[in-house]
Design a protein around this motif. Sequence first.
Motif, PDB file in Angstrom:
ATOM      1  N   ARG A   1      76.095   9.030 -48.883  1.00 18.74           N
ATOM      2  CA  ARG A   1      74.731   8.593 -49.185  1.00 18.74           C
ATOM      3  C   ARG A   1      74.266   9.147 -50.531  1.00 18.74           C
ATOM      4  O   ARG A   1      73.681   8.432 -51.347  1.00 18.74           O
ATOM      5  CB  ARG A   1      73.784   9.044 -48.072  1.00 18.74           C
ATOM      6  CG  ARG A   1      72.344   8.554 -48.242  1.00 18.74           C
ATOM      7  CD  ARG A   1      71.480   9.065 -47.115  1.00 18.74           C
ATOM      8  NE  ARG A   1      71.357  10.509 -47.153  1.00 18.74           N
ATOM      9  CZ  ARG A   1      71.230  11.277 -46.064  1.00 18.74           C
ATOM     10  NH1 ARG A   1      71.217  10.738 -44.867  1.00 18.74           N
ATOM     11  NH2 ARG A   1      71.109  12.588 -46.181  1.00 18.74           N
TER      12      ARG A   1
ATOM     13  N   THR B   1      66.679  -6.048 -43.785  1.00 17.68           N
ATOM     14  CA  THR B   1      66.246  -4.679 -43.573  1.00 17.68           C
ATOM     15  C   THR B   1      67.172  -3.676 -44.277  1.00 17.68           C
ATOM     16  O   THR B   1      66.808  -2.519 -44.483  1.00 17.68           O
ATOM     17  CB  THR B   1      66.242  -4.339 -42.062  1.00 17.68           C
ATOM     18  OG1 THR B   1      67.570  -4.552 -41.530  1.00 17.68           O
ATOM     19  CG2 THR B   1      65.279  -5.196 -41.297  1.00 17.68           C
ATOM     20  N   ALA B   2      68.342  -4.141 -44.653  1.00 16.86           N
ATOM     21  CA  ALA B   2      69.377  -3.219 -45.128  1.00 16.86           C
ATOM     22  C   ALA B   2      69.035  -2.530 -46.442  1.00 16.86           C
ATOM     23  O   ALA B   2      69.493  -1.419 -46.697  1.00 16.86           O
ATOM     24  CB  ALA B   2      70.711  -3.954 -45.260  1.00 16.86           C
TER      25      ALA B   2
ATOM     26  N   ALA C   1      65.898   1.265 -46.924  1.00 17.06           N
ATOM     27  CA  ALA C   1      66.139   2.706 -47.042  1.00 17.06           C
ATOM     28  C   ALA C   1      66.680   3.061 -48.426  1.00 17.06           C
ATOM     29  O   ALA C   1      66.281   4.072 -49.020  1.00 17.06           O
ATOM     30  CB  ALA C   1      67.113   3.165 -45.960  1.00 17.06           C
ATOM     31  N   HIS C   2      67.583   2.233 -48.952  1.00 22.45           N
ATOM     32  CA  HIS C   2      68.146   2.519 -50.275  1.00 22.45           C
ATOM     33  C   HIS C   2      67.069   2.437 -51.354  1.00 22.45           C
ATOM     34  O   HIS C   2      67.014   3.280 -52.257  1.00 22.45           O
ATOM     35  CB  HIS C   2      69.290   1.553 -50.573  1.00 22.45           C
ATOM     36  CG  HIS C   2      70.427   1.663 -49.609  1.00 22.45           C
ATOM     37  ND1 HIS C   2      71.218   2.798 -49.504  1.00 22.45           N
ATOM     38  CD2 HIS C   2      70.890   0.802 -48.668  1.00 22.45           C
ATOM     39  CE1 HIS C   2      72.120   2.617 -48.562  1.00 22.45           C
ATOM     40  NE2 HIS C   2      71.945   1.416 -48.041  1.00 22.45           N
TER      41      HIS C   2
ATOM     42  N   THR D   1      76.394   4.214 -44.649  1.00 23.92           N
ATOM     43  CA  THR D   1      76.220   5.207 -45.721  1.00 23.92           C
ATOM     44  C   THR D   1      75.025   6.114 -45.429  1.00 23.92           C
ATOM     45  O   THR D   1      75.001   7.264 -45.878  1.00 23.92           O
ATOM     46  CB  THR D   1      76.012   4.530 -47.088  1.00 23.92           C
ATOM     47  OG1 THR D   1      74.818   3.738 -47.064  1.00 23.92           O
ATOM     48  CG2 THR D   1      77.189   3.636 -47.440  1.00 23.92           C
ATOM     49  N   LEU D   2      74.056   5.616 -44.695  1.00 23.08           N
ATOM     50  CA  LEU D   2      72.850   6.402 -44.415  1.00 23.08           C
ATOM     51  C   LEU D   2      73.131   7.564 -43.472  1.00 23.08           C
ATOM     52  O   LEU D   2      72.407   8.559 -43.466  1.00 23.08           O
ATOM     53  CB  LEU D   2      71.759   5.504 -43.830  1.00 23.08           C
ATOM     54  CG  LEU D   2      71.297   4.364 -44.744  1.00 23.08           C
ATOM     55  CD1 LEU D   2      70.358   3.426 -43.990  1.00 23.08           C
ATOM     56  CD2 LEU D   2      70.632   4.901 -46.003  1.00 23.08           C
ATOM     57  N   THR D   3      74.178   7.451 -42.663  1.00 24.31           N
ATOM     58  CA  THR D   3      74.504   8.508 -41.706  1.00 24.31           C
ATOM     59  C   THR D   3      75.638   9.403 -42.193  1.00 24.31           C
ATOM     60  O   THR D   3      76.141  10.238 -41.436  1.00 24.31           O
ATOM     61  CB  THR D   3      74.871   7.901 -40.340  1.00 24.31           C
ATOM     62  OG1 THR D   3      75.913   6.938 -40.506  1.00 24.31           O
ATOM     63  CG2 THR D   3      73.664   7.216 -39.720  1.00 24.31           C
TER      64      THR D   3
ATOM     65  N   ASP E   1      72.005  -4.205 -50.224  1.00 29.01           N
ATOM     66  CA  ASP E   1      73.213  -3.468 -49.842  1.00 29.01           C
ATOM     67  C   ASP E   1      74.489  -4.228 -50.177  1.00 29.01           C
ATOM     68  O   ASP E   1      75.449  -3.653 -50.673  1.00 29.01           O
ATOM     69  CB  ASP E   1      73.173  -3.033 -48.368  1.00 29.01           C
ATOM     70  CG  ASP E   1      73.348  -4.182 -47.398  1.00 29.01           C
ATOM     71  OD1 ASP E   1      72.944  -5.309 -47.732  1.00 29.01           O
ATOM     72  OD2 ASP E   1      73.894  -3.944 -46.306  1.00 29.01           O
TER      73      ASP E   1
ATOM     74  N   ASP F   1      79.611  -2.880 -43.495  1.00 23.34           N
ATOM     75  CA  ASP F   1      78.371  -2.367 -42.907  1.00 23.34           C
ATOM     76  C   ASP F   1      77.920  -1.156 -43.711  1.00 23.34           C
ATOM     77  O   ASP F   1      78.214  -0.006 -43.366  1.00 23.34           O
ATOM     78  CB  ASP F   1      78.578  -1.992 -41.441  1.00 23.34           C
ATOM     79  CG  ASP F   1      77.292  -1.506 -40.782  1.00 23.34           C
ATOM     80  OD1 ASP F   1      76.231  -1.564 -41.438  1.00 23.34           O
ATOM     81  OD2 ASP F   1      77.348  -1.059 -39.620  1.00 23.34           O
ATOM     82  N   ASN F   2      77.192  -1.409 -44.791  1.00 21.36           N
ATOM     83  CA  ASN F   2      76.757  -0.324 -45.661  1.00 21.36           C
ATOM     84  C   ASN F   2      75.649   0.528 -45.052  1.00 21.36           C
ATOM     85  O   ASN F   2      75.275   1.550 -45.626  1.00 21.36           O
ATOM     86  CB  ASN F   2      76.302  -0.885 -47.010  1.00 21.36           C
ATOM     87  CG  ASN F   2      77.475  -1.345 -47.856  1.00 21.36           C
ATOM     88  OD1 ASN F   2      78.578  -0.818 -47.725  1.00 21.36           O
ATOM     89  ND2 ASN F   2      77.254  -2.334 -48.694  1.00 21.36           N
ATOM     90  N   ARG F   3      75.128   0.139 -43.879  1.00 20.60           N
ATOM     91  CA  ARG F   3      74.165   1.006 -43.197  1.00 20.60           C
ATOM     92  C   ARG F   3      74.806   2.343 -42.828  1.00 20.60           C
ATOM     93  O   ARG F   3      74.101   3.352 -42.666  1.00 20.60           O
ATOM     94  CB  ARG F   3      73.627   0.312 -41.939  1.00 20.60           C
ATOM     95  CG  ARG F   3      72.757  -0.910 -42.216  1.00 20.60           C
ATOM     96  CD  ARG F   3      72.394  -1.613 -40.929  1.00 20.60           C
ATOM     97  NE  ARG F   3      71.560  -2.783 -41.138  1.00 20.60           N
ATOM     98  CZ  ARG F   3      72.035  -3.996 -41.458  1.00 20.60           C
ATOM     99  NH1 ARG F   3      73.337  -4.180 -41.603  1.00 20.60           N
ATOM    100  NH2 ARG F   3      71.207  -5.019 -41.638  1.00 20.60           N
TER     101      ARG F   3
END
Length: 216
Positions: A53, A79-80, A83-84, A46-48, A127, A42-44
Motif C-alpha cells: 500500500r 468504489t475501488a 481509498a486510493h 493492496t489496502l490490506t 485502480d 483485485d487491487n483492493r
Amino acid sequence: MTAKQAISQKIAGDLLSIRAVFFRPDEPFIWASGIKSPVYCDNRLTLTAPKVREDVENALADTIWREYPQAEALMGTATAGIAHAAIVGHLMGLPMGYVRSGQKDHGRQNQIEGRLEKGQKVVVVEDLISTAGSVLEVVEALRAAGAEVLGIASIFTYGMKKGSERLAAAGVRNVSLTDFDTVAQEAVQTGLIAAQDLARLLAFRDNPSDEGWIAG
C-alpha cells in the motif's frame, strides 16, 4: 532502465506478491461480461498489505506530481478508487472526493461527493483500466459538473485496444503505474507462470473476445 520502468516493475512485483494480480491460464476466470480471462485483478488487496500500500500510494502521488502538476483536486472512482484517492490526496495535500456510479435517489441526489468548483483541475484516481467504460463515465460526470479533467492516474492497465481507443476518442489521458505486459513478464521471471504461457497471455490482451489463446 528509466525511473518509470523501474516503478512499473516494482509495482508489478508488489501486486504479484500479494496475488492482487493472479494468473490462471489453464483454468480461466469468467468476467461479468462472459469473457474468459487468464488473469484476475483485485487491487483492493493492496489496502490490506501495508508495505505494498505504501509503495502504491507513494507511486501514485509521484506520478500525479510528475504527469499532472496542475492538479487541484483528486476524484476517486466508486468504489475501488475511493481509498486510493483519499490516501494520495492526504500525501499531496490536495482535496479529494469521489464519483458514484449513478445519482443518489435521496438527500441532495449527488453523484459527485465532496466539494467541486467549476473550472477546478481534477485528476481521476482509478485502480485498474480494462475497456475504460466505467472510468469514462466518471470523467463525463466531472466534465458535466464543470471540472477540467487533466487525466487519469491508475494502478494497473490491461492495455487493451478497446480501452485505449475509448480513451483517445474521449480525449482522456491515462497514466498507469504498471501494465499487463510488465506484470506478465515479471510473473514468468519469478516462476509464477511458465514461459510458454506468456504468448497466450498477450494474445488474450490483444483480443479478449477470441478464445484461441486457451488452447495455446
